[in-house]
Scaffold this active site. Structure first.
Site, mmCIF file in Angstrom:
data_model
loop_
_atom_site.group_PDB
_atom_site.id
_atom_site.type_symbol
_atom_site.label_atom_id
_atom_site.label_comp_id
_atom_site.label_asym_id
_atom_site.label_seq_id
_atom_site.Cartn_x
_atom_site.Cartn_y
_atom_site.Cartn_z
ATOM 1 N N LYS A 77 0.863 -1.185 0.000
ATOM 2 C CA LYS A 77 0.000 0.000 0.000
ATOM 3 C C LYS A 77 0.892 1.224 0.000
ATOM 4 C CE LYS A 77 -4.485 0.453 -0.061
ATOM 5 N NZ LYS A 77 -5.443 -0.530 -0.601
ATOM 6 N N ASN A 125 -18.108 4.798 -7.090
ATOM 7 C CA ASN A 125 -17.611 3.911 -8.135
ATOM 8 C C ASN A 125 -18.099 2.465 -7.916
ATOM 9 O OD1 ASN A 125 -15.927 2.060 -9.446
ATOM 10 N ND2 ASN A 125 -14.235 3.506 -9.560
HETATM 11 P P1 NAD Z 1 -15.964 6.530 -4.271
HETATM 12 O O1 NAD Z 1 -15.267 7.714 -3.706
HETATM 13 O O2 NAD Z 1 -16.214 6.435 -5.735
HETATM 14 O O3 NAD Z 1 -17.397 6.372 -3.567
HETATM 15 C C1 NAD Z 1 -17.616 6.475 -2.206
HETATM 16 C C2 NAD Z 1 -19.075 6.851 -2.014
HETATM 17 O O4 NAD Z 1 -19.370 6.863 -0.623
HETATM 18 C C3 NAD Z 1 -19.400 8.261 -2.524
HETATM 19 O O5 NAD Z 1 -20.656 8.216 -3.178
HETATM 20 C C4 NAD Z 1 -19.507 9.087 -1.245
HETATM 21 O O6 NAD Z 1 -20.390 10.181 -1.395
HETATM 22 C C5 NAD Z 1 -20.068 8.034 -0.319
HETATM 23 N N1 NAD Z 1 -19.904 8.336 1.089
HETATM 24 C C6 NAD Z 1 -18.880 8.955 1.721
HETATM 25 N N2 NAD Z 1 -19.156 9.054 3.032
HETATM 26 C C7 NAD Z 1 -20.361 8.471 3.222
HETATM 27 C C8 NAD Z 1 -21.184 8.243 4.345
HETATM 28 N N3 NAD Z 1 -20.825 8.645 5.555
HETATM 29 N N4 NAD Z 1 -22.346 7.597 4.147
HETATM 30 C C9 NAD Z 1 -22.728 7.201 2.931
HETATM 31 N N5 NAD Z 1 -22.011 7.397 1.845
HETATM 32 C C10 NAD Z 1 -20.839 8.015 1.991
HETATM 33 O O7 NAD Z 1 -15.161 5.264 -3.723
HETATM 34 P P2 NAD Z 1 -15.202 3.766 -4.264
HETATM 35 O O8 NAD Z 1 -14.066 3.578 -5.183
HETATM 36 O O9 NAD Z 1 -16.583 3.412 -4.690
HETATM 37 O O10 NAD Z 1 -14.829 3.000 -2.905
HETATM 38 C C11 NAD Z 1 -15.808 2.742 -1.913
HETATM 39 C C12 NAD Z 1 -15.258 1.709 -0.964
HETATM 40 O O11 NAD Z 1 -14.920 0.540 -1.690
HETATM 41 C C13 NAD Z 1 -13.978 2.129 -0.221
HETATM 42 O O12 NAD Z 1 -13.991 1.530 1.075
HETATM 43 C C14 NAD Z 1 -12.885 1.493 -1.041
HETATM 44 O O13 NAD Z 1 -11.716 1.253 -0.262
HETATM 45 C C15 NAD Z 1 -13.571 0.196 -1.429
HETATM 46 N N6 NAD Z 1 -12.956 -0.402 -2.604
HETATM 47 C C16 NAD Z 1 -12.983 0.220 -3.803
HETATM 48 C C17 NAD Z 1 -12.340 -0.369 -4.888
HETATM 49 C C18 NAD Z 1 -12.372 0.264 -6.243
HETATM 50 O O14 NAD Z 1 -11.788 -0.328 -7.170
HETATM 51 N N7 NAD Z 1 -13.056 1.371 -6.453
HETATM 52 C C19 NAD Z 1 -11.668 -1.595 -4.730
HETATM 53 C C20 NAD Z 1 -11.675 -2.227 -3.476
HETATM 54 C C21 NAD Z 1 -12.317 -1.598 -2.418
#
Ligand code: NAD
Length: 427
Positions: A104, A219
């Site tokens: 990381k 996402n």
């Molecule tokens: P992102 O930033 O695209 O989306 C996050 C979403 O959560 C946004 O819509 C934001 O408005 C919302 N959010 C933030 N605080 C919030 C709250 N208190 N209550 C409700 N919604 C809230 O991020 P992402 O890429 O979709 O990632 C989301 C999670 O998935 C993270 O924990 C990330 O580590 C995990 N993840 C993502 C990926 C990836 O490839 N995108 C891979 C593995 C894990």
């Protein structure tokens, strides 16, 4: 917070070690990151001043292959946090059988305070500082919190300049035009959908009967919500950082997704604008969304959303962790005692790193895949790992989380033992 993350991960590891064939040597080795780097990154700001940022890269364990893990740009980034997340990546890669170890990285900053030019200089400066520590056979970064394909493109370009040759395989999640894989942007949500499909089939439950709430319409969350909607699940609630919307007869997810893409927020969805008429709904807070009486709850936003404080109030029968670490180890115990089924992050959100692996494979072979091939490979691999984890949980009568750790630990333990063992020295 970072210590909590590492403590949670270590507690889960200890539970799994009880069932996995792992030697004392291997357990001892996994207590320490292989290498940690802390760097200072001087950046000339647009106003001519100089700011120095702190960055990190941790390679936790490389027994199963070069290390792999994202780069975060966030004010909370610290060496402890990066080490904890690198430890987690080690298990995720092993749980879904990728030929990678865990890593990381991150820079401590609020990226929203920087202009695009400043961000580019910072991203290139970070690569200047960590270049000897990364490489296609050594350590392969990717985008994660507040980093994206544009930033990965700058970083890959900077690494290539330093090497004096184009080196796309050093970073995954870059733009398709620079050698990135088709389907990487939607891989986490798509992989999560395949896991849900597999598990619901195993549980003998059909989509039409299932109500779903999704916390976090970003996402990952928006993609899984849309795929579930298309498969006939009734998605009754979704939220983002500004709040949530609810409709007991089901929300029209594609309309919400399109609206959010245009307006970049859901705020307008639930109070003022045209989608209000397309999608009738009530509003609700994020806390209330988590406590809804639904069949499936999908936390897809942040860490530590379900803790010992609200675990008692969770009514969902099944939870799929799309976010990393949304349920604390204390909450795990409460949910398990209530009979809530929980499918863990290291399996459910592994689609992202699986397609990152395909990205790396395509760069190294020079042969690029169609979206269909990416999705077919993802479906077949993640489905098979999900089914194995389901069966392990039945065999040992343990939670699905412990089963996923047993699965990962068995692979890691075998590789660590095959690398060398103290038994050689015992006559
Ligand atoms: P992102 O930033 O695209 O989306 C996050 C979403 O959560 C946004 O819509 C934001 O408005 C919302 N959010 C933030 N605080 C919030 C709250 N208190 N209550 C409700 N919604 C809230 O991020 P992402 O890429 O979709 O990632 C989301 C999670 O998935 C993270 O924990 C990330 O580590 C995990 N993840 C993502 C990926 C990836 O490839 N995108 C891979 C593995 C894990």
């Amino acid at each position: 917070m970072p210590e909590a993350l590492l403590t949670d991960a270590s507690r889960r590891l200890e539970q799994a070690a009880h069932y996995a064939p792992i030697s004392e040597d291997a357990t001892e080795r996994l207590k320490f990151p292989k290498a940690s780097l802390k760097v200072a990154i001087p950046v000339r700001m647009d106003d001519g001043s100089l700011r120095v940022f702190e960055g990190y890269r941790v390679r936790y364990d490389d027994t199963r292959g070069p290390t792999k893990g994202g780069i975060r740009f966030h004010p909370s980034v610290s060496l402890d946090e990066v080490q904890s997340l690198a430890f987690w990546m080690t298990f995720k890669c092993a749980a879904v059988n990728l030929p990678f170890g865990g890593a990381k990285g991150g820079i401590t900053l609020n990226p929203k305070e920087l202009s695009k030019f400043e961000l580019e200089r910072l991203s290139r400066g970070y690569i200047d500082a960590i270049a000897p520590f990364i490489g296609p056979d050594l350590d392969i970064p990717a985008p994660v919190v507040y980093t994206n394909s544009m930033i990965m493109g700058w970083m890959m370009d900077q690494y290539s300049i330093i090497q004096g040759r184009r080196s796309p395989a050093v970073i995954t999640g870059k733009p398709v035009s620079m050698g990135g894989s088709l389907g990487r942007g939607t891989a986490t949500g798509t992989g999560a959908f395949y896991v849900i499909e597999t598990m619901m089939k195993k549980l003998g439950q059909s989509p039409a009967e299932q109500t779903v709430a999704v916390q976090g319409f970003g996402n990952a969350g928006s993609v899984v919500a849309r795929l579930l909607f298309e498969a006939g699940y009734k998605v009754v609630a979704v939220s983002d950082s500004k709040g949530g919307i609810y409709n007991s007869s089901g929300l029209k997810i594609p309309d919400i997704q399109q609206f959010k893409q245009t307006h970049h927020q859901m705020k307008a969805v639930y109070c003022q604008d045209s989608v209000c008429s397309i999608t009738p709904h009530e509003t609700l807070t994020n806390e209330a969304l988590l406590e809804l009486d639904v069949d499936i709850l999908i936390p897809a936003a942040l860490e530590n959303q379900i803790t010992e404080k609200n675990a008692h109030a969770i009514q969902a029968k099944t939870i799929f962790e799309v976010a990393n670490g949304p349920v604390s180890a204390d909450a795990d115990k409460i949910l398990e005692a209530k009979g809530t089924r929980l499918f863990p992050d290291i399996l459910v959100n592994a689609g992202g790193v699986m397609v990152s692996h395909f990205d790396w494979v395509q760069n190294r072979s020079g042969l690029y895949w169609s979206l269909k091939k990416v999705e077919d490979e993802l479906r077949s691999r993640i489905t098979s790992e999900a089914a194995t984890i389901y069966d392990l949980a039945q065999k040992h009568t343990v939670s699905f989380r412990t089963a996923a750790y047993i699965h990962a630990l068995s692979r890691l333990g075998e590789a660590l033992n095959d690398r060398g063992t103290k038994d050689y020295y015992i006559s």
